[in-house]
Design an enzyme around this catalytic site. Structure first.
Site, PDB file in Angstrom:
ATOM      1  N   CYS A 298     -38.308  67.952  77.105  1.00  0.00           N
ATOM      2  CA  CYS A 298     -38.558  67.629  75.687  1.00  0.00           C
ATOM      3  C   CYS A 298     -40.048  67.590  75.340  1.00  0.00           C
ATOM      4  O   CYS A 298     -40.414  67.673  74.167  1.00  0.00           O
ATOM      5  CB  CYS A 298     -37.916  66.292  75.331  1.00  0.00           C
ATOM      6  SG  CYS A 298     -36.149  66.296  75.592  1.00  0.00           S
TER       7      CYS A 298
ATOM      8  N   HIS B 116     -41.412  63.500  69.097  1.00  0.00           N
ATOM      9  CA  HIS B 116     -40.162  64.127  69.543  1.00  0.00           C
ATOM     10  C   HIS B 116     -39.010  63.282  69.015  1.00  0.00           C
ATOM     11  O   HIS B 116     -39.054  62.046  69.052  1.00  0.00           O
ATOM     12  CB  HIS B 116     -40.141  64.178  71.069  1.00  0.00           C
ATOM     13  CG  HIS B 116     -38.800  64.494  71.634  1.00  0.00           C
ATOM     14  ND1 HIS B 116     -38.057  65.563  71.189  1.00  0.00           N
ATOM     15  CD2 HIS B 116     -38.056  63.883  72.596  1.00  0.00           C
ATOM     16  CE1 HIS B 116     -36.914  65.592  71.856  1.00  0.00           C
ATOM     17  NE2 HIS B 116     -36.885  64.576  72.709  1.00  0.00           N
TER      18      HIS B 116
ATOM     19  N   ASN C 206     -31.280  65.542  68.816  1.00  0.00           N
ATOM     20  CA  ASN C 206     -32.370  65.835  69.751  1.00  0.00           C
ATOM     21  C   ASN C 206     -32.311  67.321  70.110  1.00  0.00           C
ATOM     22  O   ASN C 206     -31.351  67.767  70.732  1.00  0.00           O
ATOM     23  CB  ASN C 206     -32.178  64.947  70.990  1.00  0.00           C
ATOM     24  CG  ASN C 206     -33.230  65.155  72.058  1.00  0.00           C
ATOM     25  OD1 ASN C 206     -33.995  66.122  72.012  1.00  0.00           O
ATOM     26  ND2 ASN C 206     -33.269  64.266  73.023  1.00  0.00           N
TER      27      ASN C 206
HETATM   28  O1  UT7 Z   1     -35.190  63.542  74.736  1.00  0.00           O
HETATM   29  C1  UT7 Z   1     -35.445  63.023  75.996  1.00  0.00           C
HETATM   30  C2  UT7 Z   1     -35.510  61.613  75.959  1.00  0.00           C
HETATM   31  N1  UT7 Z   1     -34.215  61.029  75.637  1.00  0.00           N
HETATM   32  C3  UT7 Z   1     -34.174  59.783  75.277  1.00  0.00           C
HETATM   33  O2  UT7 Z   1     -35.224  59.195  75.202  1.00  0.00           O
HETATM   34  C4  UT7 Z   1     -32.856  59.107  75.047  1.00  0.00           C
HETATM   35  C5  UT7 Z   1     -32.981  57.701  75.511  1.00  0.00           C
HETATM   36  N2  UT7 Z   1     -31.762  56.884  75.471  1.00  0.00           N
HETATM   37  C6  UT7 Z   1     -31.118  56.597  74.329  1.00  0.00           C
HETATM   38  O3  UT7 Z   1     -31.455  57.090  73.272  1.00  0.00           O
HETATM   39  C7  UT7 Z   1     -30.026  55.564  74.396  1.00  0.00           C
HETATM   40  O4  UT7 Z   1     -30.040  54.937  75.666  1.00  0.00           O
HETATM   41  C8  UT7 Z   1     -28.618  56.130  74.112  1.00  0.00           C
HETATM   42  C9  UT7 Z   1     -28.499  56.511  72.666  1.00  0.00           C
HETATM   43  C10 UT7 Z   1     -28.344  57.333  74.997  1.00  0.00           C
HETATM   44  C11 UT7 Z   1     -27.537  55.057  74.386  1.00  0.00           C
HETATM   45  O5  UT7 Z   1     -27.790  53.896  73.615  1.00  0.00           O
HETATM   46  P1  UT7 Z   1     -27.746  52.449  74.290  1.00  0.00           P
HETATM   47  O6  UT7 Z   1     -27.986  51.493  73.220  1.00  0.00           O
HETATM   48  O7  UT7 Z   1     -28.688  52.481  75.460  1.00  0.00           O
HETATM   49  O8  UT7 Z   1     -26.235  52.342  74.722  1.00  0.00           O
HETATM   50  P2  UT7 Z   1     -25.634  52.116  76.181  1.00  0.00           P
HETATM   51  O9  UT7 Z   1     -25.769  53.330  77.004  1.00  0.00           O
HETATM   52  O10 UT7 Z   1     -26.153  50.814  76.730  1.00  0.00           O
HETATM   53  O11 UT7 Z   1     -24.130  51.893  75.823  1.00  0.00           O
HETATM   54  C12 UT7 Z   1     -23.668  50.748  75.069  1.00  0.00           C
HETATM   55  C13 UT7 Z   1     -22.163  50.838  74.946  1.00  0.00           C
HETATM   56  C14 UT7 Z   1     -21.469  51.068  76.278  1.00  0.00           C
HETATM   57  O12 UT7 Z   1     -20.257  50.328  76.274  1.00  0.00           O
HETATM   58  P3  UT7 Z   1     -20.150  48.896  76.994  1.00  0.00           P
HETATM   59  O13 UT7 Z   1     -20.523  49.164  78.436  1.00  0.00           O
HETATM   60  O14 UT7 Z   1     -21.157  48.023  76.306  1.00  0.00           O
HETATM   61  O15 UT7 Z   1     -18.742  48.512  76.785  1.00  0.00           O
HETATM   62  C15 UT7 Z   1     -21.151  52.530  76.264  1.00  0.00           C
HETATM   63  O16 UT7 Z   1     -20.028  52.856  77.042  1.00  0.00           O
HETATM   64  O17 UT7 Z   1     -21.807  51.953  74.119  1.00  0.00           O
HETATM   65  C16 UT7 Z   1     -20.863  52.766  74.807  1.00  0.00           C
HETATM   66  N3  UT7 Z   1     -21.107  54.151  74.386  1.00  0.00           N
HETATM   67  C17 UT7 Z   1     -20.532  54.691  73.314  1.00  0.00           C
HETATM   68  N4  UT7 Z   1     -19.673  54.201  72.401  1.00  0.00           N
HETATM   69  C18 UT7 Z   1     -19.304  54.996  71.409  1.00  0.00           C
HETATM   70  C19 UT7 Z   1     -21.910  55.082  74.977  1.00  0.00           C
HETATM   71  N5  UT7 Z   1     -21.878  56.220  74.276  1.00  0.00           N
HETATM   72  C20 UT7 Z   1     -21.029  56.005  73.239  1.00  0.00           C
HETATM   73  C21 UT7 Z   1     -20.586  56.799  72.163  1.00  0.00           C
HETATM   74  N6  UT7 Z   1     -19.728  56.263  71.271  1.00  0.00           N
HETATM   75  N7  UT7 Z   1     -21.003  58.069  71.983  1.00  0.00           N
END
Ligand code: UT7
Length: 329
Positions: free
Chosen positions: A116, A256, A286
């Site tokens: 990225c 980005h 993204n």
């Molecule tokens: O471009 C390169 C750089 N990329 C980035 O910088 C991306 C960096 N990371 C992020 O943007 C975030 O970490 C994400 C958007 C990928 C995820 O957000 P988060 O707030 O870190 O969520 P999480 O992974 O901690 O997940 C929270 C909950 C989980 O459920 P439990 O364990 O709390 O029950 C996931 O299973 O959300 C659940 N979850 C979803 N729910 C509905 C994960 N993906 C989804 C989804 N829809 N698509």
């Protein structure tokens, strides 16, 4: 050796495929909701290529616009540098495929891999060639068909990514948008947090690699999230210090577009209002190395960039890699 060359952006173009994939579309494919995606990422929809369209096709559309915007012909281009993690082929380079499409017959052409952050890395190479006098006209491109490497059964990744391309022409022209400085950083100790395991020399494509879905993007979102905010914030501060200005002097940050919450948290840490950040993640998700040049083009079209403005590009991604570029508009 040529003296006093000032590498500047003299032309800008971008291209987004017309087909939209909305959060509501994704609700029908995986266990997710529009609300979750919007709250956690700021994304409402992304663009997706039709079958048969490749990264060089998007790159060609964006490049031809940048070439026209610069008022040059494709034959004037000395060098093409494309950043992509979704090349048409493992080889030849996407830049060579692009060269053929746009008729840049005089150019040398190669790709770079910095995920990225790749556009900022490619811009830095173009800037160096122009500043040294080794090249007069460089086409710098970020182009991605991320829909081809996203697992549409994995809700943790498939909601994030989209397709698109952006391109700039870099030339010695102090009257245009001067690239004052570019800073590049990498930390390979985190190479496994954002990765495609399969299809390379480590795990060549095989029925087994396909069955294990190793040809798709995998990442540990939470780790990347924290590393992104801290490293981008520090890099913006360092870049300002090294160039003798204050962070508050920046007129527009073009980051980005990986997550609206990352952009908001970074702006808060920098003590800058959100009005000073360009955001279009809601429309495109993204798009990896295409996101910064697409954002530059849209910022210009929306009148967000005025002559003399101090603009900072900043990107973060797999590798890990991150980079910044200061432009006097
Ligand atoms: O471009 C390169 C750089 N990329 C980035 O910088 C991306 C960096 N990371 C992020 O943007 C975030 O970490 C994400 C958007 C990928 C995820 O957000 P988060 O707030 O870190 O969520 P999480 O992974 O901690 O997940 C929270 C909950 C989980 O459920 P439990 O364990 O709390 O029950 C996931 O299973 O959300 C659940 N979850 C979803 N729910 C509905 C994960 N993906 C989804 C989804 N829809 N698509």
């Amino acid at each position: 050796m040529h003296q006093n060359q000032i590498a500047s952006i003299t032309g800008i173009g971008s291209y987004l495929p017309s087909k939209k994939l909305t959060n509501h579309d994704l609700e029908k494919i995986v266990d997710t909701t529009d609300d979750w995606i919007l709250q956690r990422t700021g994304i409402r929809e992304r663009r997706i290529v039709e079958n048969g369209v490749a990264t060089s096709d998007l790159a060609a559309h964006a490049s031809l616009k940048a070439i026209e915007n610069a008022g040059i012909s494709a034959e004037e281009i000395d060098m093409i540098i494309t950043s992509t993690i979704t090349p048409d082929y493992l080889f030849p380079s996407t830049s060579c495929c692009l060269q053929k499409q746009i008729g840049a017959t005089r150019a040398s052409a190669f790709d770079i891999s910095a995920a990225c952050s790749g556009f900022v890395y490619a811009l830095s190479i173009g800037q160096s060639f122009v500043n040294s006098g080794a090249a007069k006209t460089v086409l710098v491109v970020g182009s991605e068909c991320l829909s081809k490497i996203v697992d549409y059964t994995d809700r943790t990744t498939c909601v994030l990514f989209g397709d698109g391309a952006g391109a700039v022409v870099v030339q010695n022209n102090p009257e245009k948008h001067q690239i004052l400085d570019t800073r590049l950083v990498s930390d390979g100790s985190h190479s496994d947090v954002l990765i495609i395991h399969g299809g390379g020399s480590k795990h060549p494509a095989s029925p087994d690699s396909i069955q294990q879905r190793l040809h798709y993007i995998q990442f540990r979102g939470k780790e990347v999230f924290k590393l992104a905010i801290n490293n981008i914030t520090n890099l913006v501060i360092e870049t300002a210090q090294k160039n003798g200005f204050d962070v508050q002097d920046i007129d527009l940050i073009i980051p980005h577009q990986s997550n609206l919450r990352i952009i908001e948290a970074t702006m808060e840490k920098l003590n800058l209002p959100m009005e000073k950040a360009f955001v279009n993640i809601n429309k495109y998700g993204n798009t990896s190395s295409a996101s910064v040049p697409i954002a530059i083009d849209e910022a210009q079209q929306e009148g967000r960039l005025k002559k003399g403005d101090l603009v900072m590009l900043v990107a973060f991604g797999g590798g890990l890699t991150w980079g910044s570029s200061v432009i006097k508009w």
